[in-house]
Write an enzyme that holds these catalytic residues in place. Structure first.
Site, PDB file in Angstrom:
ATOM      1  N   CYS A 117       0.823  -1.212   0.000  1.00  0.00           N
ATOM      2  CA  CYS A 117       0.000   0.000   0.000  1.00  0.00           C
ATOM      3  C   CYS A 117       0.855   1.260   0.000  1.00  0.00           C
ATOM      4  O   CYS A 117       0.356   2.358  -0.239  1.00  0.00           O
ATOM      5  CB  CYS A 117      -0.896   0.036   1.232  1.00  0.00           C
ATOM      6  SG  CYS A 117      -2.078  -1.295   1.265  1.00  0.00           S
ATOM      7  N   HIS A 257      -2.180   6.883   4.978  1.00  0.00           N
ATOM      8  CA  HIS A 257      -2.802   5.760   4.271  1.00  0.00           C
ATOM      9  C   HIS A 257      -4.102   5.412   5.009  1.00  0.00           C
ATOM     10  O   HIS A 257      -4.133   5.287   6.227  1.00  0.00           O
ATOM     11  CB  HIS A 257      -1.842   4.573   4.263  1.00  0.00           C
ATOM     12  CG  HIS A 257      -2.445   3.315   3.734  1.00  0.00           C
ATOM     13  ND1 HIS A 257      -3.261   3.298   2.628  1.00  0.00           N
ATOM     14  CD2 HIS A 257      -2.361   2.034   4.168  1.00  0.00           C
ATOM     15  CE1 HIS A 257      -3.642   2.054   2.398  1.00  0.00           C
ATOM     16  NE2 HIS A 257      -3.126   1.274   3.323  1.00  0.00           N
ATOM     17  N   ASN A 287      -9.945   0.674   2.381  1.00  0.00           N
ATOM     18  CA  ASN A 287      -8.518   0.673   2.070  1.00  0.00           C
ATOM     19  C   ASN A 287      -8.340   0.417   0.574  1.00  0.00           C
ATOM     20  O   ASN A 287      -8.552  -0.692   0.101  1.00  0.00           O
ATOM     21  CB  ASN A 287      -7.836  -0.421   2.900  1.00  0.00           C
ATOM     22  CG  ASN A 287      -6.344  -0.503   2.647  1.00  0.00           C
ATOM     23  OD1 ASN A 287      -5.824   0.110   1.714  1.00  0.00           O
ATOM     24  ND2 ASN A 287      -5.658  -1.270   3.472  1.00  0.00           N
TER      25      ASN A 287
HETATM   26  N1  ACO Z   1     -17.214  -9.156  11.157  1.00  0.00           N
HETATM   27  C1  ACO Z   1     -17.406  -9.695  12.383  1.00  0.00           C
HETATM   28  N2  ACO Z   1     -16.431 -10.295  13.087  1.00  0.00           N
HETATM   29  C2  ACO Z   1     -15.222 -10.351  12.536  1.00  0.00           C
HETATM   30  C3  ACO Z   1     -14.939  -9.808  11.278  1.00  0.00           C
HETATM   31  C4  ACO Z   1     -15.985  -9.203  10.581  1.00  0.00           C
HETATM   32  N3  ACO Z   1     -15.825  -8.650   9.368  1.00  0.00           N
HETATM   33  N4  ACO Z   1     -13.640 -10.010  11.005  1.00  0.00           N
HETATM   34  C5  ACO Z   1     -13.103 -10.643  12.060  1.00  0.00           C
HETATM   35  N5  ACO Z   1     -14.063 -10.871  12.983  1.00  0.00           N
HETATM   36  C6  ACO Z   1     -13.918 -11.531  14.279  1.00  0.00           C
HETATM   37  C7  ACO Z   1     -12.703 -12.405  14.333  1.00  0.00           C
HETATM   38  O1  ACO Z   1     -13.010 -13.681  13.800  1.00  0.00           O
HETATM   39  C8  ACO Z   1     -12.425 -12.461  15.825  1.00  0.00           C
HETATM   40  O2  ACO Z   1     -13.266 -13.395  16.412  1.00  0.00           O
HETATM   41  P1  ACO Z   1     -12.696 -14.421  17.540  1.00  0.00           P
HETATM   42  O3  ACO Z   1     -12.225 -13.519  18.645  1.00  0.00           O
HETATM   43  O4  ACO Z   1     -13.892 -15.230  17.874  1.00  0.00           O
HETATM   44  O5  ACO Z   1     -11.574 -15.148  16.857  1.00  0.00           O
HETATM   45  C9  ACO Z   1     -12.871 -11.087  16.323  1.00  0.00           C
HETATM   46  O6  ACO Z   1     -13.714 -10.554  15.297  1.00  0.00           O
HETATM   47  C10 ACO Z   1     -11.727 -10.130  16.604  1.00  0.00           C
HETATM   48  O7  ACO Z   1     -10.809 -10.214  15.524  1.00  0.00           O
HETATM   49  P2  ACO Z   1      -9.474  -9.391  15.552  1.00  0.00           P
HETATM   50  O8  ACO Z   1      -8.667  -9.785  14.368  1.00  0.00           O
HETATM   51  O9  ACO Z   1      -8.836  -9.434  16.899  1.00  0.00           O
HETATM   52  O10 ACO Z   1     -10.026  -7.916  15.368  1.00  0.00           O
HETATM   53  P3  ACO Z   1      -9.204  -6.585  15.354  1.00  0.00           P
HETATM   54  O11 ACO Z   1      -9.707  -5.663  16.378  1.00  0.00           O
HETATM   55  O12 ACO Z   1      -7.723  -6.814  15.280  1.00  0.00           O
HETATM   56  O13 ACO Z   1      -9.647  -5.959  13.935  1.00  0.00           O
HETATM   57  C11 ACO Z   1      -8.788  -5.728  11.723  1.00  0.00           C
HETATM   58  C12 ACO Z   1      -9.362  -6.678  12.763  1.00  0.00           C
HETATM   59  C13 ACO Z   1      -9.827  -4.682  11.399  1.00  0.00           C
HETATM   60  C14 ACO Z   1      -8.427  -6.529  10.477  1.00  0.00           C
HETATM   61  C15 ACO Z   1      -7.522  -5.042  12.301  1.00  0.00           C
HETATM   62  O14 ACO Z   1      -6.653  -6.011  12.867  1.00  0.00           O
HETATM   63  C16 ACO Z   1      -6.777  -4.263  11.269  1.00  0.00           C
HETATM   64  O15 ACO Z   1      -7.245  -3.261  10.775  1.00  0.00           O
HETATM   65  N6  ACO Z   1      -5.528  -4.669  10.960  1.00  0.00           N
HETATM   66  C17 ACO Z   1      -4.702  -3.996   9.963  1.00  0.00           C
HETATM   67  C18 ACO Z   1      -5.115  -4.479   8.617  1.00  0.00           C
HETATM   68  C19 ACO Z   1      -4.621  -3.589   7.515  1.00  0.00           C
HETATM   69  O16 ACO Z   1      -4.513  -2.393   7.665  1.00  0.00           O
HETATM   70  N7  ACO Z   1      -4.330  -4.212   6.410  1.00  0.00           N
HETATM   71  C20 ACO Z   1      -3.964  -3.514   5.243  1.00  0.00           C
HETATM   72  C21 ACO Z   1      -2.515  -3.482   5.100  1.00  0.00           C
HETATM   73  S1  ACO Z   1      -2.044  -2.493   3.790  1.00  0.00           S
HETATM   74  C22 ACO Z   1      -1.729  -3.412   2.365  1.00  0.00           C
HETATM   75  O17 ACO Z   1      -0.603  -3.457   1.925  1.00  0.00           O
HETATM   76  C23 ACO Z   1      -2.858  -4.158   1.708  1.00  0.00           C
END
Ligand code: ACO
Length: 331
Positions: A117, A257, A287
């Protein structure tokens, strides 16, 4: 700061935004998720998705052509076309070459740049080097993505996060008191496994088995990427400012970003910048990877949030892992 022949800055900007809107409520019908969860965890409310028959090159060309118009130059004047993307039309030839041909940049070299990204900020830095060194006069830098095509729409961990779009900037010489002052590029390949598209390259060539196992979709360890992102964006912002002998008080607008509002909030806090000085549009676009920074920048300019003489920092992180920041005085 090194001595350059001249200062390079942005002289034209534009975007290409697909019309189709996919809301969190639409996603509720596709996977087990909710508007509440997505909004609370990411700040995203909706994102744009391209039509099936459109490609990254299509979005890149629209953004690129309009940026040239905005800069008041013709395609034949371009010396170089850089397309930063994670979703090229094909592994090869480079999407930049397809763009170069389609827009009629007959005198330009062209290449793709892969830095997750962070690609657009990497691309601006590369373009700046050519212009500031006096090697080239006009460089077109594009960030373009059709991430919807490499997302597993059955995986709620990833499919709620991403959107499609493109943004483009023309880099040219600007008067000495304006333009790009400092930039920082970073990489930590040991984190490459945290965010990847496992198959389709030389490690795992496409086969019936790779398709069956869903290895042609984005694979991400969200929590680890989150921790890295907060650190990289906070430190990146501070470093771009300190390299130019500035502090957070000198900054007029931060263009981060747009991956997750919680990442943006925490990173801004770490860099000592209040949210009044941070551009946020992740709620409307999700994103869009390499397109996110130029789309946000373009929006800020169109909305009058950036004026001539303002100090702005663009900062990003992404697959690689990579990060980058760039400080410029707006022309
Ligand atoms: N809807 C409902 N529940 C969900 C969803 C969803 N869409 N997605 C995950 N969950 C659940 C998970 O299964 C988990 O359940 P569990 O506890 O029973 O296992 C729970 O929600 C919590 O999941 P976490 O992964 O701990 O949630 P978190 O608060 O970390 O948020 C997120 C997840 C939004 C992905 C966050 O970690 C994040 O933004 N990370 C960075 C990702 C990012 O920016 N990526 C792009 C990189 S840039 C590039 O180069 C593409």
């Amino acid at each position: 700061m090194r001595d350059y022949i001249c200062r390079a800055g942005i002289t034209g900007l534009s975007t290409s935004i697909p019309e189709k809107v996919l809301t969190n409520y639409d996603l509720e019908k596709m996977v087990e998720t909710s508007d509440d969860w997505i909004n609370a965890r990411t700040g995203i409310k909706e994102r744009r998705i391209v039509e099936n028959d459109k490609t990254t090159c299509d979005l890149a060309c629209e953004a690129g052509q309009n940026a040239l118009e905005n800069a008041g130059i013709g395609p034949e004047e371009l010396d170089l076309v850089i397309v930063a993307t994670n979703t090229p039309d094909m592994i090869f030839p480079a999407t930049a070459c397809l763009v170069q041909d389609r827009i009629g940049a007959v005198n330009a070299g062209a290449f793709d740049l892969l830095a997750g990204c962070t690609g657009f900020i990497y691309g601006l830095t590369v373009g700046q080097q050519y212009v500031a060194a006096g090697a080239y006069d006009k460089v077109l830098v594009i960030g373009a993505e059709t991430l919807s095509k490499i997302i597993n729409w059955k995986d709620r961990n990833t499919c709620v996060l991403f959107g499609d779009g493109a943004g483009a900037a023309v880099v040219q010489q600007v008067p000495r008191e304006y333009g790009i002052i400092s930039s920082v590029l970073g990489s930590d390949g040991s984190g490459g496994k945290l965010l990847k598209l496992p198959a389709g390259g030389s490690k795992l060539p496409a086969s019936e088995e790779t398709v069956r196992q869903g290895l042609h979709y984005v694979d991400m360890s969200g929590r680890e990427v989150f921790k890295f992102a907060v650190r990289a964006m906070g430190e990146g912002t501070r470093k771009a400012l300190s390299k130019a002998g500035m502090g957070s008080e000198d900054l007029d607008l931060l263009i981060p970003h747009q991956a997750n509002i919680r990442i943006i909030d925490t990173a801004a806090k770490k860099a000592g910048i209040d949210m009044d000085r941070v551009l946020v549009n992740v709620d409307r676009f999700g994103n869009t990877s390499t397109a996110s920074v130029p789309i946000a920048l373009c929006e800020a300019v169109e909305q009058g949030k950036i004026k001539r003489g303002d100090n702005i920092v663009m900062v990003g992180f992404g697959a690689g892992l990579t990060w980058a920041s760039l400080l410029m005085t707006w022309y």
